[in-house]
Design a protein around this motif. Structure first.
Motif, short mmCIF file in Angstrom:
data_model
loop_
_atom_site.label_atom_id
_atom_site.label_comp_id
_atom_site.label_asym_id
_atom_site.label_seq_id
_atom_site.Cartn_x
_atom_site.Cartn_y
_atom_site.Cartn_z
N ASP A 180 0.85 -1.18 0.00
CA ASP A 180 0.00 0.00 0.00
C ASP A 180 0.89 1.24 0.00
OD1 ASP A 180 -1.80 2.10 0.49
OD2 ASP A 180 -3.10 0.84 1.72
N ASP A 181 0.89 1.99 -1.12
CA ASP A 181 1.75 3.17 -1.22
C ASP A 181 1.43 4.21 -0.16
OD1 ASP A 181 2.96 2.02 -3.36
OD2 ASP A 181 1.82 3.09 -4.87
N LYS A 182 0.17 4.31 0.21
CA LYS A 182 -0.24 5.33 1.18
C LYS A 182 0.36 5.05 2.56
CE LYS A 182 -4.42 6.54 0.65
NZ LYS A 182 -5.90 6.53 0.66
N ILE A 183 0.29 3.80 3.01
CA ILE A 183 0.84 3.45 4.32
C ILE A 183 2.36 3.53 4.30
CG2 ILE A 183 1.02 1.63 6.06
CD1 ILE A 183 -1.70 0.63 5.18
N LEU A 184 2.99 3.03 3.24
CA LEU A 184 4.45 3.09 3.14
C LEU A 184 4.93 4.53 3.10
CD1 LEU A 184 7.19 1.68 2.74
CD2 LEU A 184 6.75 1.77 0.28
N GLY A 185 4.23 5.38 2.35
CA GLY A 185 4.62 6.79 2.27
C GLY A 185 4.53 7.49 3.61
N ARG A 186 3.50 7.16 4.40
CA ARG A 186 3.37 7.75 5.74
C ARG A 186 4.51 7.30 6.64
NH1 ARG A 186 -2.53 6.46 5.97
NH2 ARG A 186 -1.96 4.78 7.39
N THR A 187 4.88 6.02 6.54
CA THR A 187 5.90 5.49 7.44
C THR A 187 7.28 6.05 7.15
OG1 THR A 187 4.63 3.44 7.68
CG2 THR A 187 6.96 3.38 8.31
N ILE A 188 7.69 6.02 5.90
CA ILE A 188 9.06 6.47 5.57
C ILE A 188 9.11 7.97 5.33
CG2 ILE A 188 9.64 4.23 4.61
CD1 ILE A 188 9.40 5.35 1.85
N ALA A 189 8.00 8.67 5.55
CA ALA A 189 8.06 10.13 5.52
C ALA A 189 8.73 10.69 6.77
CB ALA A 189 6.65 10.72 5.38
N ALA A 218 9.28 2.36 -2.47
CA ALA A 218 10.12 3.30 -1.74
C ALA A 218 10.81 4.27 -2.70
CB ALA A 218 11.16 2.54 -0.92
N MET A 219 11.21 3.79 -3.86
CA MET A 219 11.80 4.68 -4.87
C MET A 219 10.80 5.75 -5.30
SD MET A 219 14.06 2.30 -7.42
CE MET A 219 14.20 3.73 -8.50
N LYS A 220 9.56 5.35 -5.45
CA LYS A 220 8.53 6.32 -5.84
C LYS A 220 8.37 7.42 -4.80
CE LYS A 220 4.88 4.35 -7.40
NZ LYS A 220 3.59 3.62 -7.44
N VAL A 221 8.40 7.04 -3.52
CA VAL A 221 8.27 8.02 -2.45
C VAL A 221 9.47 8.96 -2.44
CG1 VAL A 221 8.10 8.32 0.04
CG2 VAL A 221 6.83 6.48 -1.06
N VAL A 222 10.68 8.43 -2.66
CA VAL A 222 11.89 9.26 -2.66
C VAL A 222 11.86 10.25 -3.82
CG1 VAL A 222 14.39 9.22 -2.94
CG2 VAL A 222 13.28 7.55 -1.47
N PHE A 223 11.42 9.81 -4.98
CA PHE A 223 11.33 10.72 -6.13
C PHE A 223 10.30 11.82 -5.88
CE2 PHE A 223 13.40 7.51 -8.97
CZ PHE A 223 14.33 8.37 -9.54
N CYS A 265 10.87 -1.15 -10.54
CA CYS A 265 11.75 -0.04 -10.14
C CYS A 265 11.99 0.90 -11.31
CB CYS A 265 13.07 -0.59 -9.63
SG CYS A 265 12.97 -1.46 -8.06
N LEU A 266 12.24 0.34 -12.48
CA LEU A 266 12.47 1.18 -13.65
C LEU A 266 11.21 1.92 -14.05
CD1 LEU A 266 15.03 1.71 -15.15
CD2 LEU A 266 14.43 -0.06 -16.81
N SER A 267 10.07 1.29 -13.87
CA SER A 267 8.79 1.97 -14.16
C SER A 267 8.57 3.14 -13.20
CB SER A 267 7.63 0.98 -14.06
OG SER A 267 7.77 -0.07 -15.00
N SER A 268 8.94 2.95 -11.92
CA SER A 268 8.80 4.04 -10.95
C SER A 268 9.68 5.22 -11.32
CB SER A 268 9.15 3.54 -9.55
OG SER A 268 8.29 2.50 -9.14
#
Length: 330
Positions: A180-189, A218-223, A265-268
């Motif tokens: 879940d991108d939403k939960i992962l984004g909240r955590t590693i924010a 995680a790559m998507k969140v960093v970008f 990863c390359l798609s992100s």
């Protein structure tokens, strides 16, 4: 040092040294200690209540507990349905104000990180218990096999808690996993969340399949964070360590990352072009300012050429050409 020595002696160990860690504690010992603590707390509260009635006091102050300090700020408790509240706010802007929504997201991330750290520490302790002889501590009451089965159940439970902190869950149709991108984004924010993810990857606490699934997300969140951050400033705390951990995961040969993970990863990285261009920046400027992110992409390209062969080769070469076009056009 004195406190550590007392703890080690209580657990049956010796004085602390550079490579001497406290012995792991069995679940029965923890339950017994918790029972003793609860009984002591009940006795203290009962004695204070009896004293207030005897002296006809108008009120009483609860004895300070160092493990649970008394709250000095009047704040609303976080609801157990914080995640559902966040989802409802995203779908209906009239439920709460933007400030309340951001506060709910922040506290949901803190709760997830706290549960993740508890699961991480439990897994570290369980690993040390499994490395010992699990049946020896019971003096023949149970067999080593039955004790090991109990520990493995605890491992499975804590792995599930750790994975949920990063938005990992099993799919309904098969045995695969989704993130879940939403939960992962909240955590590693938060810096603490980035450090937690880095630790569990480096120490092999997070299962390999889950770590590979988190990689592209995680790559998507960093970008996304790099698209709005000041490129001349220092990176957020813990971001470089997280990217180096992900780089080590990609470079690991055994167990190796799956070709589909490298393609994701390359798609992100390709999809990040729209976010970066929306902020009037270029892919080249973002990668130039973030060396660790560039090292991660280099590792992905190196491993992709080795892993993405056969039926994945054509798709890999196509996405590789697209990213190089994005990079040269920026």
């Amino acid at each position: 040092d004195d406190r550590k020595s007392r703890n080690l002696l209580f657990l049956g160990g010796t004085a602390p040294s550079a490579n001497n860690l406290p012995n792991p504690v069995w679940k029965e010992t923890k339950e017994k200690a918790q029972k003793m603590e609860d009984e002591f707390q009940q006795t203290v509260e009962k004695r204070a209540e009896d004293w207030s009635k005897e002296k006809q006091a108008l009120g009483r102050i609860v004895k300070v507990n160092v493990k649970r300090p008394r709250a000095l700020l009047s704040t609303t408790a976080l609801s157990s349905t914080a995640e559902s509240r966040v989802d409802s706010v995203d779908s209906n802007s009239e439920v709460e104000t933007e400030e309340d929504r951001q506060r709910t997201i922040l506290w949901a991330a803190r709760v997830a990180i706290d549960k993740g750290y508890q699961a991480y520490l439990s897994l570290v302790e369980l690993r040390r218990l499994l490395q010992s002889r699990p049946g020896d501590a019971l003096s023949g009451e149970d067999s080593v096999v039955s004790r090991r089965e109990e520990l493995l159940k605890d491992v499975e439970e804590n792995v599930g808690k750790l994975q949920s902190a990063f938005g990992l869950k099993k799919k309904n149709n098969d045995s695969g996993m989704e993130c879940d991108d939403k939960i992962l984004g909240r955590t590693i924010a938060l810096p603490k969340g980035r450090m937690l993810l880095s630790r569990v990857i480096d120490e092999g606490i997070l299962p390999h399949a889950g770590a590979c699934k988190v990689l592209s997300n995680a790559m998507k969140v960093v970008f996304e964070s790099a698209s709005t951050a000041d490129l001349a400033a220092a990176p957020p705390a813990g971001e470089d360590r997280l990217l180096r951990s992900l780089t080590g995961l990609v470079k690991t040969v055994q167990p190796s990352v799956d070709p589909k993970n490298l393609l994701h990863c390359l798609s992100s990285a390709i999809d990040a072009e729209h976010v970066i261009n929306g902020e009037k920046r270029s892919m080249k400027s973002v990668l130039t300012s973030k060396r660790t992110l560039m090292e991660l992409l280099h590792a992905i390209f190196s491993r992709g050429g080795q892993v993405c062969v056969g039926k994945f080769e054509q798709e890999w070469k196509g996405k590789e050409s697209r990213f190089l076009a994005v990079l040269s056009g920026s």
